[in-house]
Design an enzyme around this catalytic site. Structure first.
Site, PDB file in Angstrom:
ATOM      1  N   ASP A  84       0.811  -1.225   0.000  1.00 28.32           N
ATOM      2  CA  ASP A  84       0.000   0.000   0.000  1.00 28.32           C
ATOM      3  C   ASP A  84       0.840   1.269   0.000  1.00 28.32           C
ATOM      4  OD1 ASP A  84      -2.236  -1.698   0.224  1.00 28.32           O
ATOM      5  OD2 ASP A  84      -1.987  -1.754   2.394  1.00 28.32           O
TER       6      ASP A  84
ATOM      7  N   LYS B  15       2.342   1.954  -5.209  1.00 30.60           N
ATOM      8  CA  LYS B  15       3.159   1.466  -6.333  1.00 30.60           C
ATOM      9  C   LYS B  15       2.466   1.640  -7.679  1.00 30.60           C
ATOM     10  CE  LYS B  15       3.371  -2.517  -4.313  1.00 30.60           C
ATOM     11  NZ  LYS B  15       2.889  -2.180  -2.970  1.00 30.60           N
TER      12      LYS B  15
ATOM     13  N   GLY C 153      -4.042  -4.419  -4.565  1.00 36.98           N
ATOM     14  CA  GLY C 153      -5.014  -3.442  -5.029  1.00 36.98           C
ATOM     15  C   GLY C 153      -4.259  -2.201  -5.441  1.00 36.98           C
ATOM     16  N   HIS C 154      -4.055  -2.037  -6.737  1.00 34.50           N
ATOM     17  CA  HIS C 154      -3.250  -0.914  -7.208  1.00 34.50           C
ATOM     18  C   HIS C 154      -4.159   0.173  -7.775  1.00 34.50           C
ATOM     19  CE1 HIS C 154       0.493  -3.712  -7.585  1.00 34.50           C
ATOM     20  NE2 HIS C 154       0.181  -3.409  -6.349  1.00 34.50           N
TER      21      HIS C 154
ATOM     22  N   GLN D 217       2.315  -6.041  -2.988  1.00 29.93           N
ATOM     23  CA  GLN D 217       2.633  -6.100  -1.552  1.00 29.93           C
ATOM     24  C   GLN D 217       3.970  -5.383  -1.274  1.00 29.93           C
ATOM     25  OE1 GLN D 217       1.631  -9.492  -2.960  1.00 29.93           O
ATOM     26  NE2 GLN D 217      -0.352  -8.555  -2.736  1.00 29.93           N
TER      27      GLN D 217
END
Ligand code: IMP
Length: 428
Positions: A15, A18, A42-43, A226
């Site tokens: 988080d 990225k 979750g990007h 991650q």
């Protein structure tokens, strides 16, 4: 002319922003590649005010004419991937060529069910706080050499055989250990065949695609999911994910040799967050933590869970620099610190009267340490429209310079807001 590989990796507990950094470097890149993890990621990318959240697709999907690769090291949830693809296609924003490695492992419905059943059965103190996306059980099958790979979805006979033996075993676990209903073979088999048909146009030899691109002088961007402290080997085991988000994981997870990796951008949030269980020495459980959570929108992109918030941890960051061979830092969300009178950084862990500045991921040790802080002056000026480092307030510059001095790594990008152009780009 040989091409080059650049990696973007999370330096903390994920988080860090990225997706956003990958997106902003996109112009210089020809191939975007995911190499580990799965739909637990979750990007979030915001372009022209529109928010896109990718769980499995590489963040480069919004660039036209590029190649986006899902490598062998990823665990692929076909349903999730196909949903993301059709959503992009529906908006007319599917502009890249997608390549999926036939060797990537498939997250099956029983992996998700098992993930959730195992997590529910853990005692309070030993819960990992997984995302429930089946990541751990899928990697277990991979390393146990019984997993189903994307290529198996295209081969009805191989699929039948593998699914039968996997499901026999998983149904025993569900019924005898977890007190859960068994899953139906026919339903999963039908579903898996239809996934195979939908995915077939994208399946290719991803390692070959990447190496051909390199032979043609192109730039390949490894997109880590991650973060370093969630790495199965180097993180706060067992409160970690089941893959290798660190830079070396990119070579294994894509079939690309290490000598191509020229740059490693470590993405570092200007403060620190963690979602899920596990130690967090510099967590602020008080008002400042809540302030950071609210101002930084620190709620999980995958699960919606509130993230624990606290101060930048220099002990852990120096470790992440070492493990990843970080050549550049991209510091995200510096604007979130605006308005704080004081900004703190954890510079050592205190235990039994002794201060240590080298990281040790042992969770029993980490749960018992006291953070030792150094304090910096805060700033009030709105920095969201600053594009030049010299225009930042003195206190913000001092904070960035301190990070560079302590890590020995230049801070080459600084995020000052969520939009694609809200960043200070120094030396790339
Ligand atoms: P899993 O990856 O779902 O097995 O979860 C293992 C741990 O990693 C849990 O603490 C999750 O909260 C954490 N985790 C997994 N993916 C992410 C991510 O993308 N960002 C932050 N934490 C994550």
């Amino acid at each position: 002319m040989k091409g080059k590989v650049e990696a973007i990796i999370g330096a903390q507990w994920g988080d860090e922003g990225k997706g956003r950094v990958v997106d902003s470097l996109g112009d210089r890149v020809d191939v975007f590649a995911r190499y580990q993890g799965g739909a637990n990621a979750g990007h979030t990318v915001i372009v022209e005010g529109k928010k896109h959240v990718f769980h499995l697709l590489p963040s480069g999907m919004l660039y036209s004419g590029k190649t986006c690769v899902i490598g062998n090291g990823v665990v692929l949830d076909p349903e999730q991937l196909l949903n993301e693809l059709s959503e992009l296609q529906g908006k007319g924003e599917d502009r890249s060529r997608l390549v999926i490695s036939g060797s990537a492992h498939v997250v099956m419905p029983y992996h998700k069910k098992l993930d959730q059943a195992q997590e529910a059965s853990r005692d309070q103190g030993s819960k990992i706080g997984t995302t429930g996306r089946g990541i751990g059980p899928c990697y277990v099958d991979k390393y146990n050499r019984c997993g189903i790979r994307v290529e198996d979805l295209l081969d009805p006979e191989a699929l039948r055989e593998k699914l039968e033996s996997n499901l026999d075993e998983k149904n025993l676990l569900f019924t005898k250990i977890y007190d859960e209903a068994p899953l139906s073979f026919d339903e999963i088999y039908r579903q898996a065949l239809s996934w195979g048909k939908s995915l077939e146009p994208y399946v290719d030899d991803a390692s070959l695609v990447i190496n051909e691109a390199l032979n043609n002088g192109q730039t390949v961007l490894l997109e880590g999911a991650q973060g370093t402290l969630l790495d199965v080997d180097h993180g706060t085991y067992p409160m970690v994910t089941s893959s290798s988000p660190t830079s070396a994981g990119g070579c294994v997870g894509l079939g690309v040799a290490p000598q191509y990796v020229e740059k490693v951008y470590g993405v570092v949030k200007a403060y620190l967050t963690r979602v899920g269980e596990g130690p967090f020495p510099s967590e602020d459980k008080g008002d400042t933590g809540q302030y950071l959570r609210d101002k930084g929108g620190e709620y999980g992109a995958t699960t919606g869970r509130p993230r624990k918030c606290g101060w930048l941890d220099m002990v852990a960051l120096r470790y992440a620099v070492r493990i990843n061979g970080m050549t550049h830092i991209t510091l995200t969300k510096l604007d979130v610190l605006t308005g704080l009178r004081e900004v703190k950084v954890c510079v050592a862990y205190r235990s039994n009267g002794e201060d240590r500045t080298e990281f040790n991921g042992n969770i029993r040790y980490l749960n018992g340490v006291e953070p030792v802080y150094r304090s910096f002056q805060g700033w009030d000026e709105d920095i969201s429209s600053v594009r030049d480092f010299d225009d930042l307030p003195d206190a913000a510059r001092a904070y960035v310079r301190y990070i560079e001095e302590e890590t020995g790594v230049p801070v080459s990008i600084i995020g000052v807001g969520p939009e694609r152009d809200q960043m200070i780009v120094r030396d790339l």
